[in-house]
Design a protein around this motif. Sequence first.
Motif, PDB file in Angstrom:
ATOM      1  N   ASN A 179       0.812  -1.214   0.000  1.00 33.56           N
ATOM      2  CA  ASN A 179       0.000   0.000   0.000  1.00 33.56           C
ATOM      3  C   ASN A 179       0.849   1.269   0.000  1.00 33.56           C
ATOM      4  O   ASN A 179       0.372   2.337  -0.365  1.00 33.56           O
ATOM      5  N   ILE A 180       2.099   1.167   0.442  1.00 37.06           N
ATOM      6  CA  ILE A 180       2.985   2.324   0.467  1.00 37.06           C
ATOM      7  C   ILE A 180       3.759   2.368  -0.840  1.00 37.06           C
ATOM      8  O   ILE A 180       4.489   1.454  -1.187  1.00 37.06           O
ATOM      9  N   LYS A 181       3.588   3.461  -1.582  1.00 35.38           N
ATOM     10  CA  LYS A 181       4.196   3.603  -2.906  1.00 35.38           C
ATOM     11  C   LYS A 181       5.538   4.314  -2.880  1.00 35.38           C
ATOM     12  O   LYS A 181       6.300   4.226  -3.832  1.00 35.38           O
ATOM     13  N   GLY A 182       5.827   5.052  -1.807  1.00 34.42           N
ATOM     14  CA  GLY A 182       7.094   5.764  -1.733  1.00 34.42           C
ATOM     15  C   GLY A 182       7.232   6.533  -0.437  1.00 34.42           C
ATOM     16  O   GLY A 182       6.396   6.432   0.461  1.00 34.42           O
ATOM     17  N   ILE A 183       8.298   7.316  -0.365  1.00 35.70           N
ATOM     18  CA  ILE A 183       8.615   8.102   0.834  1.00 35.70           C
ATOM     19  C   ILE A 183       8.783   9.562   0.447  1.00 35.70           C
ATOM     20  O   ILE A 183       9.401   9.879  -0.571  1.00 35.70           O
ATOM     21  N   TYR A 184       8.255  10.439   1.293  1.00 38.91           N
ATOM     22  CA  TYR A 184       8.516  11.868   1.212  1.00 38.91           C
ATOM     23  C   TYR A 184       9.247  12.247   2.497  1.00 38.91           C
ATOM     24  O   TYR A 184       8.706  12.104   3.595  1.00 38.91           O
ATOM     25  N   MET A 185      10.499  12.693   2.371  1.00 39.58           N
ATOM     26  CA  MET A 185      11.315  13.059   3.531  1.00 39.58           C
ATOM     27  C   MET A 185      11.412  14.568   3.645  1.00 39.58           C
ATOM     28  O   MET A 185      11.674  15.245   2.652  1.00 39.58           O
ATOM     29  N   GLU A 186      11.243  15.068   4.841  1.00 36.22           N
ATOM     30  CA  GLU A 186      11.484  16.480   5.111  1.00 36.22           C
ATOM     31  C   GLU A 186      12.629  16.559   6.118  1.00 36.22           C
ATOM     32  O   GLU A 186      12.513  16.057   7.231  1.00 36.22           O
ATOM     33  N   LEU A 187      13.729  17.142   5.699  1.00 34.71           N
ATOM     34  CA  LEU A 187      14.947  17.115   6.503  1.00 34.71           C
ATOM     35  C   LEU A 187      15.228  18.417   7.238  1.00 34.71           C
ATOM     36  O   LEU A 187      16.310  18.601   7.758  1.00 34.71           O
ATOM     37  N   SER A 188      14.278  19.338   7.290  1.00 37.08           N
ATOM     38  CA  SER A 188      14.489  20.590   8.016  1.00 37.08           C
ATOM     39  C   SER A 188      14.438  20.336   9.512  1.00 37.08           C
ATOM     40  O   SER A 188      13.755  19.431   9.977  1.00 37.08           O
ATOM     41  N   GLY A 189      15.150  21.136  10.251  1.00 43.27           N
ATOM     42  CA  GLY A 189      15.048  21.064  11.699  1.00 43.27           C
ATOM     43  C   GLY A 189      16.217  20.366  12.347  1.00 43.27           C
ATOM     44  O   GLY A 189      17.347  20.459  11.900  1.00 43.27           O
ATOM     45  N   GLY A 190      15.919  19.635  13.433  1.00 41.46           N
ATOM     46  CA  GLY A 190      16.939  18.997  14.251  1.00 41.46           C
ATOM     47  C   GLY A 190      17.767  17.985  13.498  1.00 41.46           C
ATOM     48  O   GLY A 190      17.338  17.395  12.523  1.00 41.46           O
ATOM     49  N   GLY A 191      18.941  17.803  13.974  1.00 39.84           N
ATOM     50  CA  GLY A 191      19.845  16.899  13.293  1.00 39.84           C
ATOM     51  C   GLY A 191      20.016  15.594  14.030  1.00 39.84           C
ATOM     52  O   GLY A 191      19.367  15.304  15.027  1.00 39.84           O
ATOM     53  N   MET A 192      20.903  14.800  13.478  1.00 45.26           N
ATOM     54  CA  MET A 192      21.266  13.542  14.109  1.00 45.26           C
ATOM     55  C   MET A 192      22.746  13.318  13.870  1.00 45.26           C
ATOM     56  O   MET A 192      23.342  13.935  12.985  1.00 45.26           O
ATOM     57  N   ASN A 193      23.344  12.429  14.645  1.00 44.71           N
ATOM     58  CA  ASN A 193      24.769  12.210  14.469  1.00 44.71           C
ATOM     59  C   ASN A 193      25.031  11.406  13.196  1.00 44.71           C
ATOM     60  O   ASN A 193      24.130  10.816  12.614  1.00 44.71           O
ATOM     61  N   LEU A 194      26.281  11.399  12.750  1.00 39.86           N
ATOM     62  CA  LEU A 194      26.625  10.784  11.471  1.00 39.86           C
ATOM     63  C   LEU A 194      26.373   9.282  11.451  1.00 39.86           C
ATOM     64  O   LEU A 194      25.994   8.727  10.417  1.00 39.86           O
ATOM     65  N   ALA A 195      26.578   8.607  12.576  1.00 44.22           N
ATOM     66  CA  ALA A 195      26.344   7.170  12.613  1.00 44.22           C
ATOM     67  C   ALA A 195      24.865   6.854  12.380  1.00 44.22           C
ATOM     68  O   ALA A 195      24.524   5.950  11.612  1.00 44.22           O
ATOM     69  N   ASN A 196      23.971   7.606  13.024  1.00 44.26           N
ATOM     70  CA  ASN A 196      22.538   7.400  12.822  1.00 44.26           C
ATOM     71  C   ASN A 196      22.128   7.763  11.406  1.00 44.26           C
ATOM     72  O   ASN A 196      21.281   7.103  10.800  1.00 44.26           O
ATOM     73  N   MET A 197      22.739   8.837  10.863  1.00 41.17           N
ATOM     74  CA  MET A 197      22.454   9.222   9.487  1.00 41.17           C
ATOM     75  C   MET A 197      22.815   8.099   8.516  1.00 41.17           C
ATOM     76  O   MET A 197      22.072   7.800   7.588  1.00 41.17           O
ATOM     77  N   ASP A 198      23.954   7.476   8.751  1.00 44.06           N
ATOM     78  CA  ASP A 198      24.413   6.388   7.892  1.00 44.06           C
ATOM     79  C   ASP A 198      23.467   5.191   7.993  1.00 44.06           C
ATOM     80  O   ASP A 198      23.142   4.558   6.984  1.00 44.06           O
ATOM     81  N   GLU A 199      23.010   4.875   9.200  1.00 42.20           N
ATOM     82  CA  GLU A 199      22.066   3.760   9.393  1.00 42.20           C
ATOM     83  C   GLU A 199      20.747   4.027   8.665  1.00 42.20           C
ATOM     84  O   GLU A 199      20.210   3.153   7.991  1.00 42.20           O
ATOM     85  N   VAL A 200      20.220   5.234   8.814  1.00 44.72           N
ATOM     86  CA  VAL A 200      18.949   5.576   8.162  1.00 44.72           C
ATOM     87  C   VAL A 200      19.127   5.574   6.643  1.00 44.72           C
ATOM     88  O   VAL A 200      18.268   5.079   5.907  1.00 44.72           O
TER      89      VAL A 200
END
Length: 161
Positions: A93-114
């Motif tokens: 049922n899910i056809k895709g993703i819309y990401m909004e990256l404004s705002g708070g950040g995350m560390n590089l390790a978590n960014m790499d995992e995501v």
Amino acid sequence: MMFASIVGLLVTSVLMLFITIGVIVGLANSQKEEKTFEVKENSVLYLSFKNGVVDKGSDNPLETFDFNTMKSKKQLDLKDVLDNLEKAAKDDNIKGIYMELSGGGMNLANMDEVRDALIKFKESGKFIYSYSESYSQGSYYMCSVADQVYMYPEGDLDFTG
């Protein structure tokens, strides 16, 4: 002097009562039950990392409580994000993703995992779109997996190095 002290004590007591009631109401609103959602056909998963992603989220509502808005700003738990991306990749049922990256950040390790989880999601043949008013170097790295990257016309790209 005695009258002024009594008036000051009463005013302080009333203010403390309102602040206490506000905190209790805010905590009660933040302790909502987990809901199950029915995903409708042709849905798009909306990801917002406004409050950031942490390795392990806290169940303590006072840790992330914002006294300006009287609401808890709960941060996303990395495991929850990764698990839900895996579920979304398998959900027809899910056809895709819309990401909004404004705002708070995350560390590089978590960014790499995501980002790795987004690559696995994309391997399922679904699209990923990304939008931000301003991209940092880390958020641009994370959205580089997207099919299309959009930015606010007057936004900026902070790319150093």
